[in-house]
Design a protein around this motif. Structure first.
Motif, PDB file in Angstrom:
ATOM      1  N   SER A   1      -6.065   0.716   2.934  1.00 35.70           N
ATOM      2  CA  SER A   1      -5.887   1.473   4.185  1.00 35.70           C
ATOM      3  C   SER A   1      -7.234   1.810   4.811  1.00 35.70           C
ATOM      4  CB  SER A   1      -4.995   2.698   4.021  1.00 35.70           C
ATOM      5  OG  SER A   1      -5.076   3.254   2.768  1.00 35.70           O
TER       6      SER A   1
ATOM      7  N   SER B   1      -3.968  13.580   6.502  1.00 31.78           N
ATOM      8  CA  SER B   1      -3.647  13.071   5.169  1.00 31.78           C
ATOM      9  C   SER B   1      -2.668  14.047   4.534  1.00 31.78           C
ATOM     10  CB  SER B   1      -4.940  12.987   4.342  1.00 31.78           C
ATOM     11  OG  SER B   1      -4.649  12.902   2.963  1.00 31.78           O
TER      12      SER B   1
ATOM     13  N   ALA C   1      -0.906   8.186   1.781  1.00 30.47           N
ATOM     14  CA  ALA C   1      -1.373   7.484   0.586  1.00 30.47           C
ATOM     15  C   ALA C   1      -0.717   8.059  -0.679  1.00 30.47           C
ATOM     16  CB  ALA C   1      -2.893   7.588   0.480  1.00 30.47           C
TER      17      ALA C   1
ATOM     18  N   THR D   1      -0.377   2.945   1.205  1.00 31.38           N
ATOM     19  CA  THR D   1      -1.248   2.071   0.411  1.00 31.38           C
ATOM     20  C   THR D   1      -0.578   1.744  -0.925  1.00 31.38           C
ATOM     21  OG1 THR D   1      -3.399   1.887  -0.673  1.00 31.38           O
ATOM     22  CG2 THR D   1      -2.477   4.095  -0.542  1.00 31.38           C
TER      23      THR D   1
ATOM     24  N   ARG E   1      -6.302  -4.155  -3.172  1.00 33.24           N
ATOM     25  CA  ARG E   1      -6.720  -3.718  -1.832  1.00 33.24           C
ATOM     26  C   ARG E   1      -5.646  -4.051  -0.802  1.00 33.24           C
ATOM     27  NH1 ARG E   1      -8.303  -0.365  -1.780  1.00 33.24           N
ATOM     28  NH2 ARG E   1      -9.711  -0.253  -0.009  1.00 33.24           N
TER      29      ARG E   1
END
Ligand code: PMP
Length: 354
Positions: free
Chosen positions: A86, A153, A191, A216, A226
């Motif tokens: 991300s 976040s 995430a 992610t 990744r």
């Protein structure tokens, strides 16, 4: 000759993201999963098959991977954009929409690093005392600075908590209702969403054109691949896709992630173990005198100690690596939830150091 003189001023004053490799026995510093999501009987032969096709470029659109992800998330492939983690998608978002870039602090450092790398203005609004969004200050700053992008976040790294859904909704609605077009895109970086049952925002992508969800595979056992994703309105996806490098996700990562996502049971059971271990670890940390652990919706726990640098160094000497956040959240360290054995070693060493 001074190379510094050639470097753009915004890059010259930038400090690179610090990903130093520190040798240790128990690695609990980087919010990785202690369980590998790539473990799977039969994957060896499938990887061999992929190796035979490496003379070809990868699928630039990652179609197979996006299809399986779309099914998992209940969205359409056209609403997904794939990134090399991300991190890369944060880069693409800021490249596409520009700044100012607004985010609460403390939070994930890459929002600020990438904004500065791209020479965009950063607006940082401190979280309130409970580590939640300071909604009045956020709305006032949004009105004043008119940010193109807002990064939230949630759960937040490094504090671990999920932001109030009502406050996030207010920010989305406030920026969407601006005339004649939305004031900002609101990127809810999920995430750590797999470690909380509280995500309400993915289903709202269809409703709010300015809402972008970021996910992610890094926290669920596949950090080495990744792979990150944006989920958003197709128009947003199409614009960001213009700046994406054609072959940003390599063929091995695409193929292994596609296989891993087929094996959802294993991923889900690893997540369940981490959640249960997080609660065990939190309870144990609460009984230790001289530290204050903060409740977490993520795969790590932030905790306050009297002398963070000393405790960090003491743990490291005993082979346990945590993250020292003293310069970001005064007096705080962050420990990633490990296996039950790793967590026991961490608790034992922490007590000794204290
Ligand atoms: N967002 C947050 C909140 C994170 O903590 C991290 C990783 N530390 C990322 C994004 C980056 O994840 P990725 O590995 O997908 O680049």
């Amino acid at each position: 000759m001074d190379i510094q003189k050639l470097v753009k001023p915004n890059i010259r004053s930038l400090r690179a993201y610090h990903a130093e490799e520190i040798p240790c026995k128990v690695k609990l510093d980087a919010n990785e999963s202690p369980y590998s999501g790539g473990r799977d009987e039969g994957s060896g032969s499938r990887v061999k098959k992929i190796l035979q096709t490496l003379n070809r470029y990868p699928d630039p659109e990652a179609k197979a991977l996006k299809k399986i992800l779309a099914g998992t998330l209940g969205v359409k492939s056209e609403n997904i954009l794939h990134g090399n983690g991300s991190d890369e998608l944060i880069y693409y978002l800021i490249t596409t929409f520009g700044g100012p870039v607004l985010y609460p602090t403390p939070t994930f450092s890459m929002y600020g690093i990438i904004a500065q790398a791209l020479d965009e203005k950063k607006i940082e609004i401190p979280l309130d005392k409970k580590f939640d969004l300071d909604i009045d200050k956020m709305l006032a700053a949004i009105k004043k600075h008119k940010p193109k992008l807002i990064f939230l976040s949630s759960p937040n790294n490094p504090t671990g908590n999920y932001f109030s859904s009502e406050r996030i909704s207010r920010i989305i609605k406030f920026t969407l209702s601006h005339n004649p077009y939305p004031l900002s895109l609101v990127v809810v970086d999920e995430a750590y969403q797999p470690f909380t049952g509280k995500s309400k925002f993915l289903p709202l992508v269809g409703k709010y054109k300015n809402l972008v969800i970021m996910r992610t595979l890094s926290k669920i056992g596949l950090a080495g691949l990744r792979l990150g994703f944006l989920i958003a309105n197709a128009e947003v996806i199409n614009e960001v896709n213009k700046v994406r490098l054609p072959f940003n996700v390599n063929a091995l990562s695409q193929a292994i992630a596609t296989e891993a996502l087929k094996n959802k049971n294993q991923i889900c059971s690893n997540i369940a173990s981490i959640i249960s271990e997080r609660e065990t670890l939190f309870r144990a940390m609460k009984t230790i005198g001289g530290i204050t652990p903060y409740p977490s919706d993520a795969n790590f726990i932030l905790f306050k100690v009297n002398d963070a640098d000393r405790v960090y160094g003491g743990l490291l000497k005993k082979g346990v690596l945590v993250r020292n956040l003293n310069s970001v959240v005064k007096g705080c360290l962050r420990v990633t939830v490990g296996t039950p054995e790793e967590n026991k070693v961490f608790l034992k060493m922490l007590k000794q150091v204290l």
